[in-house]
Enzyme design. Structure first.
Site, PDB file in Angstrom:
ATOM      1  N   LYS A 185       0.819  -1.188   0.040  1.00  0.00           N
ATOM      2  CA  LYS A 185      -0.037  -0.023   0.021  1.00  0.00           C
ATOM      3  C   LYS A 185       0.891   1.248  -0.151  1.00  0.00           C
ATOM      4  O   LYS A 185       1.887   1.351   0.784  1.00  0.00           O
ATOM      5  CB  LYS A 185      -0.820  -0.178   1.272  1.00  0.00           C
TER       6      LYS A 185
HETATM    7  C1  E4P Z   1      -8.319   0.506   4.325  1.00  0.00           C
HETATM    8  O1  E4P Z   1      -7.418  -0.013   3.547  1.00  0.00           O
HETATM    9  C2  E4P Z   1      -8.098   1.605   5.215  1.00  0.00           C
HETATM   10  O2  E4P Z   1      -6.852   1.505   6.071  1.00  0.00           O
HETATM   11  C3  E4P Z   1      -9.256   1.661   6.331  1.00  0.00           C
HETATM   12  O3  E4P Z   1     -10.412   1.174   5.507  1.00  0.00           O
HETATM   13  C4  E4P Z   1      -9.251   2.822   6.796  1.00  0.00           C
HETATM   14  O4  E4P Z   1     -10.578   3.005   7.689  1.00  0.00           O
HETATM   15  P1  E4P Z   1     -10.793   4.271   8.905  1.00  0.00           P
HETATM   16  O5  E4P Z   1     -11.255   5.608   8.060  1.00  0.00           O
HETATM   17  O6  E4P Z   1     -11.979   3.583   9.416  1.00  0.00           O
HETATM   18  O7  E4P Z   1      -9.721   4.360   9.523  1.00  0.00           O
END
Ligand code: E4P
Length: 218
Positions: free
Chosen positions: A83
């Site tokens: 990522k």
């Molecule tokens: C997914 O890859 C993200 O890291 C995650 O969905 C972030 O979610 P949040 O906004 O609840 O932290």
């Protein structure tokens, strides 16, 4: 639609993977911090539980750092996706990592144009953050719809991974909007099969069967 778990908690993943309906996992530094464990060790364990993609996020924000961390993460297991953030440095890293054979998930996406750039940089996944867009009074699901339209207009193969999911309705709406994947926190994943009429119907079947002694011989 593919369903991913949005957690770095191996025990949670093990429990829900037993449903046979977990297609992958996404993690991020905040989720890793919650476990109190070494991030690489957690990722290794998660990859041994789930055969689908497991996203591991880089901590560096510069190209060289992202490249180093991304290459190291990709070596943890064959199902790791790296990522990187929706920044110019992230786009450079996405292209270099992809050209080197890694799969990349471009995260922290908040605009259709960031998503278009990520697709052009070779991203396997784009992660629009629905909940965080809603939090600032804008339309998270509209972002998914816009990205779907742009990807379909130009035939981009990057998969849309609806992230920052806060409710069961988010999962339903993301499916209707054409997202390829939803990544879902464990508590929301557990609610996906809940319906009061299913519970009511089961209770009525059980009561009727008991009254008339209906059985299936085994
Ligand atoms: C997914 O890859 C993200 O890291 C995650 O969905 C972030 O979610 P949040 O906004 O609840 O932290």
């Amino acid at each position: 639609m593919k369903l991913f778990l949005d957690t770095a908690d191996a025990a949670e993943i093990r429990e829900l993977a037993a449903t046979g309906l977990v297609d992958g996992v996404t993690t991020n530094p905040s989720l890793a911090a919650k476990t109190g464990r070494d991030y690489s060790e957690s990722l290794k364990e998660i990859c041994s539980i789930v055969s689908g993609s497991v996203s591991a996020e880089v901590l560096a924000t510069d190209f060289d750092g992202m490249l180093k961390e991304g290459r190291a993460a990709a070596k943890i297991a064959p199902n790791i996706y790296v990522k990187v953030p929706s920044t110019w440095e992230g786009m450079k890293a996405c292209r270099a990592l992809t050209d080197g054979g890694a799969r990349v998930n471009v995260t922290l996406c908040f605009s259709p144009l960031q998503a278009m750039m990520a697709a052009k940089a070779g991203a396997a996944f784009i992660s629009p953050f629905i909940g965080r867009v809603d939090d600032i009074g804008e339309d998270g699901m509209g972002l998914i719809r816009d990205i779907r339209a742009i990807y379909d207009n130009y035939g981009f193969k990057t998969e849309i991974l609806a992230a920052s999911i806060r409710s069961v309705s988010h999962v339903r709406e993301a499916a209707l909007a054409g997202a390829d994947i939803s990544t879902i926190p464990a508590d929301i994943f557990k609610k996906l099969m809940s319906h009061p009429l299913t519970d009511k119907g089961l209770a009525a079947f059980a009561a009727d069967a008991k009254k008339a002694n209906v059985t299936i011989k085994v």
